[in-house]
Scaffold this motif. Sequence first.
Motif, short mmCIF file in Angstrom:
data_model
loop_
_atom_site.label_atom_id
_atom_site.label_comp_id
_atom_site.label_asym_id
_atom_site.label_seq_id
_atom_site.Cartn_x
_atom_site.Cartn_y
_atom_site.Cartn_z
N VAL A 36 50.55 32.41 54.31
CA VAL A 36 50.01 32.25 52.96
C VAL A 36 48.64 32.91 52.91
O VAL A 36 47.79 32.62 53.76
CB VAL A 36 49.89 30.76 52.57
CG1 VAL A 36 49.31 30.61 51.16
CG2 VAL A 36 51.24 30.06 52.66
N ALA A 37 48.44 33.80 51.95
CA ALA A 37 47.18 34.54 51.88
C ALA A 37 46.75 34.71 50.43
O ALA A 37 47.57 35.04 49.57
CB ALA A 37 47.32 35.90 52.56
N PHE A 38 45.46 34.51 50.17
CA PHE A 38 44.93 34.67 48.82
C PHE A 38 44.50 36.11 48.60
O PHE A 38 43.81 36.71 49.45
CB PHE A 38 43.72 33.75 48.62
CG PHE A 38 43.13 33.82 47.23
CD1 PHE A 38 43.85 33.35 46.14
CD2 PHE A 38 41.88 34.38 47.03
CE1 PHE A 38 43.31 33.42 44.85
CE2 PHE A 38 41.34 34.45 45.75
CZ PHE A 38 42.05 33.97 44.66
N ASP A 39 44.92 36.69 47.48
CA ASP A 39 44.55 38.06 47.11
C ASP A 39 43.42 37.99 46.08
O ASP A 39 43.65 37.59 44.94
CB ASP A 39 45.76 38.79 46.53
CG ASP A 39 45.49 40.27 46.27
OD1 ASP A 39 44.34 40.63 45.97
OD2 ASP A 39 46.44 41.07 46.36
N GLU A 40 42.21 38.33 46.49
CA GLU A 40 41.07 38.23 45.59
C GLU A 40 41.18 39.19 44.41
O GLU A 40 40.64 38.93 43.33
CB GLU A 40 39.77 38.49 46.37
CG GLU A 40 39.47 37.41 47.41
CD GLU A 40 38.12 37.61 48.07
OE1 GLU A 40 37.44 38.61 47.72
OE2 GLU A 40 37.75 36.80 48.94
N GLN A 41 41.85 40.32 44.60
CA GLN A 41 41.97 41.29 43.52
C GLN A 41 42.83 40.77 42.37
O GLN A 41 42.49 40.93 41.20
CB GLN A 41 42.56 42.60 44.05
CG GLN A 41 42.67 43.68 42.98
CD GLN A 41 43.26 44.98 43.52
OE1 GLN A 41 43.66 45.06 44.68
NE2 GLN A 41 43.32 46.00 42.69
N THR A 42 43.94 40.14 42.72
CA THR A 42 44.85 39.65 41.68
C THR A 42 44.62 38.18 41.34
O THR A 42 45.08 37.71 40.30
CB THR A 42 46.31 39.82 42.12
OG1 THR A 42 46.55 39.02 43.29
CG2 THR A 42 46.62 41.28 42.43
N GLY A 43 43.97 37.45 42.25
CA GLY A 43 43.81 36.02 42.04
C GLY A 43 45.07 35.23 42.31
O GLY A 43 45.22 34.10 41.84
#
Length: 420
Positions: A36-43
């Motif tokens: 599980v990883a958060f994508d800061e660009q897309t939120g």
Amino acid sequence: MTYQSLRPVPLSVLADQWGAPEAHFWLRGIAPERPVAFDEQTGIWNVYGYPEAVEVFSDPAAYTSDTVPCIAPDAPEYEKSGLLTQMDPPAHRQLRQLVGRAFTPRLVAGLAPRISALTHELLDQADGRGTLELVDDLAHPLPVTVIAELLGVPASDRPLFRQWSEEIFPREKVTAGGGSAGTDGGGGDGGDEIAAAFDLSRRMNEYFAVHADDRRRHPREDLLTRLVQAEVDGERLSEAALGNFAQLLLVAGHITTTMLLGNTVLCLDAHPERRAELRRDPAALPAVIEESLRLLTPFEVFYRATTRDMELGGQRVPAGQVLALWTGAANRDERVFAGPHDFVPGRDPNPHIAFGRGIHFCLGAPLARLEGRIALGILLERHPELRTDPDNPPVLMVNPELTGPRTLPLLTTGRPGRAA
């Protein structure tokens, strides 16, 4: 290297040659750094792990399917009834029960003779050229015609149905960072995309409303009539719900089979030893299809949103966050699948989630599997030496929500034999 279709080539190598979206690292044999990883660009929280994806699928109370308020909080109000993919219990359960009374296993099984006849008709039209463009000649027209006839709408409107599917899943569009239409992932104006989606839904609903009204006055032996007449606890589908469900069935139903047919041919072409095994034992075709669904998953992503703070894959995901469940990556999780990047028909177990999991398991999965089994069986029997064209290799869809061929030119040898 030069594309060769007459020797085994790892699919991880072919992914680049086929033009797979950059975001689909799993197609290149690469494992995610974390499940599980958060994508800061897309939120967006990207869920790549199998256990984590299954956990989300299995808990609709914590992970809602109604993601529009989180993805597009400024979106205008719209009628959600009938949109099974965006509904939670108990409304989802009630609608699924009602639809299930019309879209029955017996109804699907009864389509087998027509699927067989259509497959022969389409292949007859393509014979004589020495080549076959699988998508245009078979993989698209077969399922869209079956769905159109099943619903009872004119098959002559097939070009319109294809236009709709390409508006929903543009074949030429790529969004940044693995985003997708409607998520405003950096690939364009999310507001424009959402407005276009609502406009398309309105046009489709208007189309189906005309046909539904005709069935109320003049019932026929078709699914649209069954849907108009179906009742649960004295309740029938509203006009909006009927239109929403019909458009979902039409578009999602035929795209899944289109991708499934092409992907299975690609897997067999890249693994001639498996193709030889299938030729010796045609009864193994269902297992081949299931493995192709795992390895090249047609619908790559499902969206959910958290209703409360959650722990998932060692990450704290706050309430109101959007999650992208990348089923194609989850289907290659080495914690679940030994040799996850290998094409192993008959692997046991093979609990892939190509059709989702839980209450939202794809309603059309039995039809897609039936179409795949019949059409591929006939195709491979008529053209036992079918192979890709080294001078005109396949090209995959660039839309990051899908994995499947946009074009798939094939070579045939000798005179095609007509299967019984």
